[in-house]
Design an enzyme around this catalytic site. Structure first.
Site, PDB file in Angstrom:
ATOM      1  N   ASP A   1     -10.730  -5.817   7.220  1.00  0.00           N
ATOM      2  CA  ASP A   1      -9.793  -6.960   7.171  1.00  0.00           C
ATOM      3  C   ASP A   1      -9.491  -7.454   8.587  1.00  0.00           C
ATOM      4  OD1 ASP A   1      -9.749  -6.508   4.460  1.00  0.00           O
ATOM      5  OD2 ASP A   1      -7.861  -5.399   4.489  1.00  0.00           O
TER       6      ASP A   1
ATOM      7  N   ASP B   1       0.834  -1.203   0.000  1.00  0.00           N
ATOM      8  CA  ASP B   1       0.000   0.000   0.000  1.00  0.00           C
ATOM      9  C   ASP B   1       0.868   1.252   0.000  1.00  0.00           C
ATOM     10  OD1 ASP B   1      -2.215  -1.601   0.089  1.00  0.00           O
ATOM     11  OD2 ASP B   1      -2.566  -1.360   2.238  1.00  0.00           O
TER      12      ASP B   1
HETATM   13  P1  AP5 Z   1      -9.505  -0.904   3.205  1.00  0.00           P
HETATM   14  O1  AP5 Z   1     -10.697  -0.908   2.349  1.00  0.00           O
HETATM   15  O2  AP5 Z   1      -9.061   0.352   3.817  1.00  0.00           O
HETATM   16  O3  AP5 Z   1      -9.645  -1.949   4.332  1.00  0.00           O
HETATM   17  P2  AP5 Z   1     -10.846  -2.714   4.798  1.00  0.00           P
HETATM   18  O4  AP5 Z   1     -10.380  -3.689   5.786  1.00  0.00           O
HETATM   19  O5  AP5 Z   1     -11.732  -3.181   3.711  1.00  0.00           O
HETATM   20  O6  AP5 Z   1     -11.438  -1.510   5.659  1.00  0.00           O
HETATM   21  P3  AP5 Z   1     -12.634  -0.544   5.458  1.00  0.00           P
HETATM   22  O7  AP5 Z   1     -12.280   0.691   6.202  1.00  0.00           O
HETATM   23  O8  AP5 Z   1     -13.064  -0.429   4.052  1.00  0.00           O
HETATM   24  O9  AP5 Z   1     -13.607  -1.361   6.293  1.00  0.00           O
HETATM   25  P4  AP5 Z   1     -14.932  -2.095   5.872  1.00  0.00           P
HETATM   26  O10 AP5 Z   1     -15.878  -1.141   5.263  1.00  0.00           O
HETATM   27  O11 AP5 Z   1     -14.640  -3.357   5.178  1.00  0.00           O
HETATM   28  O12 AP5 Z   1     -15.374  -2.440   7.330  1.00  0.00           O
HETATM   29  P5  AP5 Z   1     -16.240  -1.552   8.305  1.00  0.00           P
HETATM   30  O13 AP5 Z   1     -16.061  -0.082   8.111  1.00  0.00           O
HETATM   31  O14 AP5 Z   1     -17.609  -2.068   8.214  1.00  0.00           O
HETATM   32  O15 AP5 Z   1      -8.300  -1.543   2.352  1.00  0.00           O
HETATM   33  C1  AP5 Z   1      -7.508  -2.500   2.878  1.00  0.00           C
HETATM   34  C2  AP5 Z   1      -6.706  -3.225   1.884  1.00  0.00           C
HETATM   35  O16 AP5 Z   1      -7.395  -3.511   0.693  1.00  0.00           O
HETATM   36  C3  AP5 Z   1      -5.438  -2.497   1.489  1.00  0.00           C
HETATM   37  O17 AP5 Z   1      -4.381  -3.040   2.250  1.00  0.00           O
HETATM   38  C4  AP5 Z   1      -5.313  -2.814  -0.011  1.00  0.00           C
HETATM   39  O18 AP5 Z   1      -4.043  -3.327  -0.359  1.00  0.00           O
HETATM   40  C5  AP5 Z   1      -6.373  -3.859  -0.206  1.00  0.00           C
HETATM   41  N1  AP5 Z   1      -6.846  -3.937  -1.582  1.00  0.00           N
HETATM   42  C6  AP5 Z   1      -7.395  -2.978  -2.357  1.00  0.00           C
HETATM   43  N2  AP5 Z   1      -7.642  -3.443  -3.592  1.00  0.00           N
HETATM   44  C7  AP5 Z   1      -7.233  -4.751  -3.594  1.00  0.00           C
HETATM   45  C8  AP5 Z   1      -7.219  -5.777  -4.596  1.00  0.00           C
HETATM   46  N3  AP5 Z   1      -7.676  -5.580  -5.817  1.00  0.00           N
HETATM   47  N4  AP5 Z   1      -6.721  -6.970  -4.238  1.00  0.00           N
HETATM   48  C9  AP5 Z   1      -6.257  -7.223  -2.985  1.00  0.00           C
HETATM   49  N5  AP5 Z   1      -6.250  -6.285  -2.014  1.00  0.00           N
HETATM   50  C10 AP5 Z   1      -6.736  -5.065  -2.324  1.00  0.00           C
HETATM   51  O19 AP5 Z   1     -15.571  -1.879   9.701  1.00  0.00           O
HETATM   52  C11 AP5 Z   1     -15.277  -3.165  10.141  1.00  0.00           C
HETATM   53  C12 AP5 Z   1     -15.294  -3.186  11.650  1.00  0.00           C
HETATM   54  O20 AP5 Z   1     -14.388  -2.210  12.134  1.00  0.00           O
HETATM   55  C13 AP5 Z   1     -16.649  -2.805  12.257  1.00  0.00           C
HETATM   56  O21 AP5 Z   1     -17.509  -3.903  12.360  1.00  0.00           O
HETATM   57  C14 AP5 Z   1     -16.202  -2.308  13.612  1.00  0.00           C
HETATM   58  O22 AP5 Z   1     -15.982  -3.384  14.479  1.00  0.00           O
HETATM   59  C15 AP5 Z   1     -14.879  -1.638  13.327  1.00  0.00           C
HETATM   60  N6  AP5 Z   1     -15.056  -0.194  13.143  1.00  0.00           N
HETATM   61  C16 AP5 Z   1     -15.008   0.494  11.982  1.00  0.00           C
HETATM   62  N7  AP5 Z   1     -15.212   1.816  12.207  1.00  0.00           N
HETATM   63  C17 AP5 Z   1     -15.377   1.937  13.556  1.00  0.00           C
HETATM   64  C18 AP5 Z   1     -15.608   3.042  14.427  1.00  0.00           C
HETATM   65  N8  AP5 Z   1     -15.732   4.284  13.973  1.00  0.00           N
HETATM   66  N9  AP5 Z   1     -15.723   2.790  15.778  1.00  0.00           N
HETATM   67  C19 AP5 Z   1     -15.606   1.531  16.264  1.00  0.00           C
HETATM   68  N10 AP5 Z   1     -15.388   0.453  15.469  1.00  0.00           N
HETATM   69  C20 AP5 Z   1     -15.271   0.661  14.148  1.00  0.00           C
END
Ligand code: AP5
Length: 352
Positions: A303, A19
């Site tokens: 993740d 990243d």
């Molecule tokens: P990224 O999209 O940033 O990571 P992610 O894990 O998907 O995180 P998000 O922020 O999008 O979370 P989400 O929407 O899935 O979960 P949620 O918000 O519901 O990217 C990560 C990776 O993707 C990078 O390393 C990149 O390399 C990779 N990538 C991109 N394209 C790719 C490709 N083509 N192939 C392979 N890899 C690729 O949150 C989940 C949990 O978090 C919630 O249930 C809660 O427990 C907690 N949480 C979230 N926000 C809060 C809050 N405000 N307060 C308390 N708990 C919280």
């Protein structure tokens, strides 16, 4: 169970990507026609983006790739040697950095190597609370079923009891996914996937239709749920509980093991649907808020949730316990920069 029982128990497949993270202005996104909160694959028009990013902005390089992020996190909570990760990288400096970061967390990276292309990267463009991901798969796109069928790799696949594959990998090697899914089905093992991004149901619906019947556990977030519901013509695409219930009830190769669908929604409650019981099979698990001042960024939250969930699932803990560990681990990762796990991690202690 001894730690020997967990050796190589989870095998994951995804794209190993480094990243490249930077805070950018909305104008930078507009220039490359990017949405503030999205995940796409780079095309011709994004080639100059990567160069402009490293030349104009202070960037941070962090080991990424969604599947590898999840397995690194699960490994931190499991006995030594429990996880193996498969994907394709180059043998360049970025590839070595990725492998060493995986090993530092105890994950066993079994990369296929393509020397003719650079290791894949992902531009992580932060504007305020949003992040836009542009993945340049490069070598990651070279992964082929030939690698997974090599005797030394297939031996690892056969050893495993659980498989975790991201939807991102559908764009790379659906043949490999189906091969492993069929093996899991024949051997009564557990096959798990992640929707990963709205574009996977939008552009790979046909592939999902082939793979979903083998999926025992499916993860996703609210925007992916809506994209799925829209593509599959559900009546209420904005109703996440309805979508989870419908996917859970979709046809399954092994009907004796009901499908579990887990949708996170950031700080809102996580929705879980099991089997074909409609709304009866849906449970909702509240998320404990993390104070805004303590959040560094939410990259990798999803993740990390999967990582925590998997670590408990493979040790046969209850559903509330799995979800609680997912929430706990995600709450630690959002206090760190990018998809990084704290150097020192407290032990997870469930309250359910
Ligand atoms: P990224 O999209 O940033 O990571 P992610 O894990 O998907 O995180 P998000 O922020 O999008 O979370 P989400 O929407 O899935 O979960 P949620 O918000 O519901 O990217 C990560 C990776 O993707 C990078 O390393 C990149 O390399 C990779 N990538 C991109 N394209 C790719 C490709 N083509 N192939 C392979 N890899 C690729 O949150 C989940 C949990 O978090 C919630 O249930 C809660 O427990 C907690 N949480 C979230 N926000 C809060 C809050 N405000 N307060 C308390 N708990 C919280």
């Amino acid at each position: 169970m001894t730690s020997q029982d967990f050796k190589g128990t989870i095998v994951g497949f995804c794209n190993p990507l480094l990243d490249i993270c930077a805070n950018v202005e909305p104008e930078f996104l507009a220039k490359y026609k990017l949405k503030a909160n999205d995940a796409i694959l780079a095309s011709e028009e994004h080639v100059p983006l990567f160069q402009e990013l490293v030349e104009k902005y202070p960037v941070k390089y962090i080991a990424g790739g969604a599947g590898q992020n999840s397995l690194r996190g699960a490994q931190r909570l499991l006995p030594e040697g429990a996880t193996t990760f498969i994907g394709c990288a180059s043998n360049d400096a970025f590839g070595k950095q990725l492998a060493s970061s995986a090993k530092k967390d105890g994950l066993n990276p079994l990369y296929m190597i393509d020397e003719n292309k650079p290791t894949g990267t992902c531009a992580l463009l932060i504007t305020g609370q949003d992040r836009s991901l542009v993945a340049n798969l490069a070598a990651a796109n070279s992964y082929s079923v030939e690698h997974v069928t090599r005797p030394e790799i297939w031996e690892q696949v056969e050893k495993a009891q659980y498989y975790y594959v991201t939807g991102f990998f559908l764009t790379v090697s659906p043949e490999s996914i189906l091969k492993v899914a069929q093996h899991a089905h024949e051997q009564g093992k557990t096959f798990m996937m992640n929707v990963s991004a709205p574009f996977t149901p939008e552009f790979y619906k046909d592939t999902w239709e082939k793979v979903l019947p083998y999926v025992d556990v499916l993860f996703g977030n609210e925007t992916e749920a809506e994209a799925w519901a829209t593509q599959f013509h559900y009546d209420h695409p904005k109703d996440i509980q309805d979508t989870a219930a419908k996917i859970a009830a979709s046809p399954k190769e092994n009907p004796n093991r009901p499908r579990t669908v887990v949708f996170t929604q950031g700080s809102e409650s996580t929705v879980v649907a099991i089997g074909n019981q409609g709304q009866e099979g849906v449970s909702v698990f509240p998320v404990q808020a993390v104070p805004k001042a303590e959040i560094v960024d939410t990259n990798g939250a999803g993740d990390a949730f999967v990582a925590g969930f998997l670590s408990q699932y493979v040790t046969k803990q209850s559903l509330p316990h799995c979800v609680q560990c997912g929430h706990w681990l995600a709450s630690l990762v959002i206090r760190e920069s990018g998809a990084s796990y704290p150097e020192k991690m407290a032990k997870f202690t469930p309250s359910v």
